[in-house]
Scaffold this active site. Sequence first.
Site, PDB file in Angstrom:
ATOM      1  N   LYS A  13       0.828  -1.210   0.000  1.00  0.00           N
ATOM      2  CA  LYS A  13       0.000   0.000   0.000  1.00  0.00           C
ATOM      3  C   LYS A  13       0.861   1.258   0.000  1.00  0.00           C
ATOM      4  O   LYS A  13       0.662   2.166  -0.806  1.00  0.00           O
ATOM      5  CB  LYS A  13      -0.930   0.029   1.229  1.00  0.00           C
ATOM      6  CG  LYS A  13      -1.867  -1.171   1.316  1.00  0.00           C
ATOM      7  CD  LYS A  13      -2.776  -1.097   2.543  1.00  0.00           C
ATOM      8  CE  LYS A  13      -2.069  -1.162   3.881  1.00  0.00           C
ATOM      9  NZ  LYS A  13      -1.349  -2.422   4.118  1.00  0.00           N
ATOM     10  N   ARG A  88      -9.556   0.393   9.003  1.00  0.00           N
ATOM     11  CA  ARG A  88      -9.086  -0.960   9.293  1.00  0.00           C
ATOM     12  C   ARG A  88     -10.084  -1.772  10.093  1.00  0.00           C
ATOM     13  O   ARG A  88      -9.802  -2.921  10.417  1.00  0.00           O
ATOM     14  CB  ARG A  88      -7.801  -0.860  10.121  1.00  0.00           C
ATOM     15  CG  ARG A  88      -6.511  -0.999   9.340  1.00  0.00           C
ATOM     16  CD  ARG A  88      -5.386  -0.740  10.322  1.00  0.00           C
ATOM     17  NE  ARG A  88      -4.188  -1.449  10.027  1.00  0.00           N
ATOM     18  CZ  ARG A  88      -3.136  -0.941   9.386  1.00  0.00           C
ATOM     19  NH1 ARG A  88      -3.190   0.274   8.900  1.00  0.00           N
ATOM     20  NH2 ARG A  88      -2.057  -1.651   9.229  1.00  0.00           N
ATOM     21  N   ARG A 127      11.524  -5.451   5.418  1.00  0.00           N
ATOM     22  CA  ARG A 127      11.210  -4.039   5.131  1.00  0.00           C
ATOM     23  C   ARG A 127      12.127  -3.092   5.889  1.00  0.00           C
ATOM     24  O   ARG A 127      12.433  -3.286   7.058  1.00  0.00           O
ATOM     25  CB  ARG A 127       9.757  -3.739   5.495  1.00  0.00           C
ATOM     26  CG  ARG A 127       9.427  -2.234   5.431  1.00  0.00           C
ATOM     27  CD  ARG A 127       7.967  -1.938   5.346  1.00  0.00           C
ATOM     28  NE  ARG A 127       7.186  -2.535   6.409  1.00  0.00           N
ATOM     29  CZ  ARG A 127       5.855  -2.594   6.407  1.00  0.00           C
ATOM     30  NH1 ARG A 127       5.158  -2.085   5.395  1.00  0.00           N
ATOM     31  NH2 ARG A 127       5.209  -3.155   7.407  1.00  0.00           N
ATOM     32  N   ARG A 159      11.387  -1.102  11.391  1.00  0.00           N
ATOM     33  CA  ARG A 159      10.369  -0.777  12.391  1.00  0.00           C
ATOM     34  C   ARG A 159      10.332  -1.848  13.473  1.00  0.00           C
ATOM     35  O   ARG A 159      10.512  -3.016  13.183  1.00  0.00           O
ATOM     36  CB  ARG A 159       8.984  -0.728  11.710  1.00  0.00           C
ATOM     37  CG  ARG A 159       8.735   0.550  10.977  1.00  0.00           C
ATOM     38  CD  ARG A 159       7.591   0.457   9.998  1.00  0.00           C
ATOM     39  NE  ARG A 159       6.386  -0.209  10.487  1.00  0.00           N
ATOM     40  CZ  ARG A 159       5.280  -0.348   9.762  1.00  0.00           C
ATOM     41  NH1 ARG A 159       5.212   0.120   8.543  1.00  0.00           N
ATOM     42  NH2 ARG A 159       4.230  -0.959  10.271  1.00  0.00           N
ATOM     43  N   ARG A 170       0.110  -9.295  13.528  1.00  0.00           N
ATOM     44  CA  ARG A 170      -0.505  -8.299  12.631  1.00  0.00           C
ATOM     45  C   ARG A 170      -1.327  -8.979  11.539  1.00  0.00           C
ATOM     46  O   ARG A 170      -2.373  -8.479  11.153  1.00  0.00           O
ATOM     47  CB  ARG A 170       0.561  -7.393  12.045  1.00  0.00           C
ATOM     48  CG  ARG A 170       0.913  -6.297  13.038  1.00  0.00           C
ATOM     49  CD  ARG A 170       2.261  -5.729  12.784  1.00  0.00           C
ATOM     50  NE  ARG A 170       2.318  -5.006  11.539  1.00  0.00           N
ATOM     51  CZ  ARG A 170       3.435  -4.843  10.837  1.00  0.00           C
ATOM     52  NH1 ARG A 170       4.554  -5.380  11.260  1.00  0.00           N
ATOM     53  NH2 ARG A 170       3.426  -4.150   9.743  1.00  0.00           N
TER      54      ARG A 170
HETATM   55  P1  ADP Z   1       2.184  -1.837   3.248  1.00  0.00           P
HETATM   56  O1  ADP Z   1       2.166  -0.337   3.250  1.00  0.00           O
HETATM   57  O2  ADP Z   1       0.988  -2.429   2.539  1.00  0.00           O
HETATM   58  O3  ADP Z   1       2.365  -2.420   4.608  1.00  0.00           O
HETATM   59  P2  ADP Z   1       4.782  -1.556   1.885  1.00  0.00           P
HETATM   60  O4  ADP Z   1       4.477  -0.706   0.700  1.00  0.00           O
HETATM   61  O5  ADP Z   1       5.488  -0.942   3.009  1.00  0.00           O
HETATM   62  O6  ADP Z   1       3.430  -2.300   2.383  1.00  0.00           O
HETATM   63  O7  ADP Z   1       5.606  -2.825   1.351  1.00  0.00           O
HETATM   64  C1  ADP Z   1       6.014  -3.857   2.251  1.00  0.00           C
HETATM   65  C2  ADP Z   1       7.408  -4.352   1.863  1.00  0.00           C
HETATM   66  O8  ADP Z   1       7.366  -5.055   0.635  1.00  0.00           O
HETATM   67  C3  ADP Z   1       8.450  -3.257   1.683  1.00  0.00           C
HETATM   68  O9  ADP Z   1       9.685  -3.812   2.086  1.00  0.00           O
HETATM   69  C4  ADP Z   1       8.429  -3.000   0.171  1.00  0.00           C
HETATM   70  O10 ADP Z   1       9.687  -2.514  -0.293  1.00  0.00           O
HETATM   71  C5  ADP Z   1       8.151  -4.389  -0.367  1.00  0.00           C
HETATM   72  N1  ADP Z   1       7.298  -4.387  -1.573  1.00  0.00           N
HETATM   73  C6  ADP Z   1       6.247  -3.583  -1.856  1.00  0.00           C
HETATM   74  N2  ADP Z   1       5.682  -3.928  -3.032  1.00  0.00           N
HETATM   75  C7  ADP Z   1       6.389  -4.982  -3.506  1.00  0.00           C
HETATM   76  C8  ADP Z   1       6.286  -5.795  -4.693  1.00  0.00           C
HETATM   77  N3  ADP Z   1       5.349  -5.588  -5.619  1.00  0.00           N
HETATM   78  N4  ADP Z   1       7.185  -6.795  -4.842  1.00  0.00           N
HETATM   79  C9  ADP Z   1       8.136  -7.017  -3.899  1.00  0.00           C
HETATM   80  N5  ADP Z   1       8.286  -6.291  -2.761  1.00  0.00           N
HETATM   81  C10 ADP Z   1       7.422  -5.286  -2.569  1.00  0.00           C
HETATM   82  P1  ADP Z   2       1.226  -2.004   7.874  1.00  0.00           P
HETATM   83  O1  ADP Z   2       0.719  -1.525   6.566  1.00  0.00           O
HETATM   84  O2  ADP Z   2       2.516  -2.737   7.768  1.00  0.00           O
HETATM   85  O3  ADP Z   2       0.214  -2.771   8.675  1.00  0.00           O
HETATM   86  P2  ADP Z   2       0.905   0.662   9.073  1.00  0.00           P
HETATM   87  O4  ADP Z   2       2.015   1.593   8.976  1.00  0.00           O
HETATM   88  O5  ADP Z   2      -0.300   0.894   8.239  1.00  0.00           O
HETATM   89  O6  ADP Z   2       1.540  -0.779   8.794  1.00  0.00           O
HETATM   90  O7  ADP Z   2       0.400   0.541  10.584  1.00  0.00           O
HETATM   91  C1  ADP Z   2       1.302   0.310  11.634  1.00  0.00           C
HETATM   92  C2  ADP Z   2       0.544   0.210  12.946  1.00  0.00           C
HETATM   93  O8  ADP Z   2      -0.097   1.464  13.223  1.00  0.00           O
HETATM   94  C3  ADP Z   2      -0.571  -0.818  12.983  1.00  0.00           C
HETATM   95  O9  ADP Z   2      -0.127  -2.115  13.304  1.00  0.00           O
HETATM   96  C4  ADP Z   2      -1.486  -0.233  14.087  1.00  0.00           C
HETATM   97  O10 ADP Z   2      -0.935  -0.468  15.378  1.00  0.00           O
HETATM   98  C5  ADP Z   2      -1.374   1.258  13.819  1.00  0.00           C
HETATM   99  N1  ADP Z   2      -2.402   1.717  12.874  1.00  0.00           N
HETATM  100  C6  ADP Z   2      -2.217   2.252  11.639  1.00  0.00           C
HETATM  101  N2  ADP Z   2      -3.395   2.554  11.054  1.00  0.00           N
HETATM  102  C7  ADP Z   2      -4.353   2.204  11.963  1.00  0.00           C
HETATM  103  C8  ADP Z   2      -5.778   2.253  11.959  1.00  0.00           C
HETATM  104  N3  ADP Z   2      -6.475   2.721  10.899  1.00  0.00           N
HETATM  105  N4  ADP Z   2      -6.428   1.806  13.058  1.00  0.00           N
HETATM  106  C9  ADP Z   2      -5.774   1.333  14.129  1.00  0.00           C
HETATM  107  N5  ADP Z   2      -4.446   1.244  14.198  1.00  0.00           N
HETATM  108  C10 ADP Z   2      -3.717   1.680  13.122  1.00  0.00           C
END
Ligand code: ADP
Ligand code: ADP
Length: 215
Positions: A13, A88, A127, A159, A170
Amino acid sequence: MNIILFGPPGAGKGTQAKKLVDFYGIPQISTGDILRANVREGTELGLAAKAYMDKGELVPDNVLIGIIKNRLNEPDCKKGFILDGYPRTVPQADALAGILDEIEKPIDVVLNLEVADEELVERISGRLMCKCGASYHRTLNPPKKEGECDICGGEIFQRIDDQEDAVQNRLNVYKKQTQPLINYYSKQGILVTLNGARDIDEVFEDLKAILAKFA
Ligand code: ADP
Ligand code: ADP
Ligand code: ZN
């Protein structure tokens, strides 16, 4: 163009949101980034949220609603916005619907990135992030210069919640609390599901093709 980027942790995302921001010139609203900035700055919100985040739990629904409301009322959201990581839970989605009704900005489309669990674990555990919100991966998507953000030159780091213990939790939290929104938005006829397990650029091309009719 008002978009929700939806999907489990690690689906891509944040990565896709950054590309959409560049391409369409509309802002990304990432609740994860907002919360992490608050943790870094030691605000009251950050202090309240940190323990939940470190364990991989969601912060309580009422914590974010005011923040989302204020953010959506800022002038840069006039042309549209990309919600990343919000909503979420069903109560968050209901609260969002109320806000968007009030400001007359309905969601055009919910883009659901689908990626299998094993791939999510691999992505999350490798990541690396920058405090500007950019994300990288040790092997799948490394920065051009080791340890340094391509976008802002900042130092990249892992992180706390991307370390082993919190990752499985998660994914469980996603399945239990967040996945029901797929049905929620599907019933409204605005959900589009895409295969997120392809190259970053392939996914992006697909997103642009879907979004072309809303631009
Ligand atoms: P989200 O915001 O949904 O949690 P991220 O955009 O942070 O996900 O991506 C999660 C991890 O996967 C990061 O380390 C990113 O560099 C990697 N990543 C994102 N998209 C791809 C893809 N299409 N193929 C391989 N790795 C990816
Ligand atoms: P990822 O895409 O890897 O799950 P985010 O950066 O979106 O990571 O979120 C990291 C953390 O921040 C989540 O595990 C949660 O603790 C908190 N968080 C983010 N967005 C929300 C939300 N909409 N509601 C509740 N907690 C959230
Ligand atoms: Zn950066």
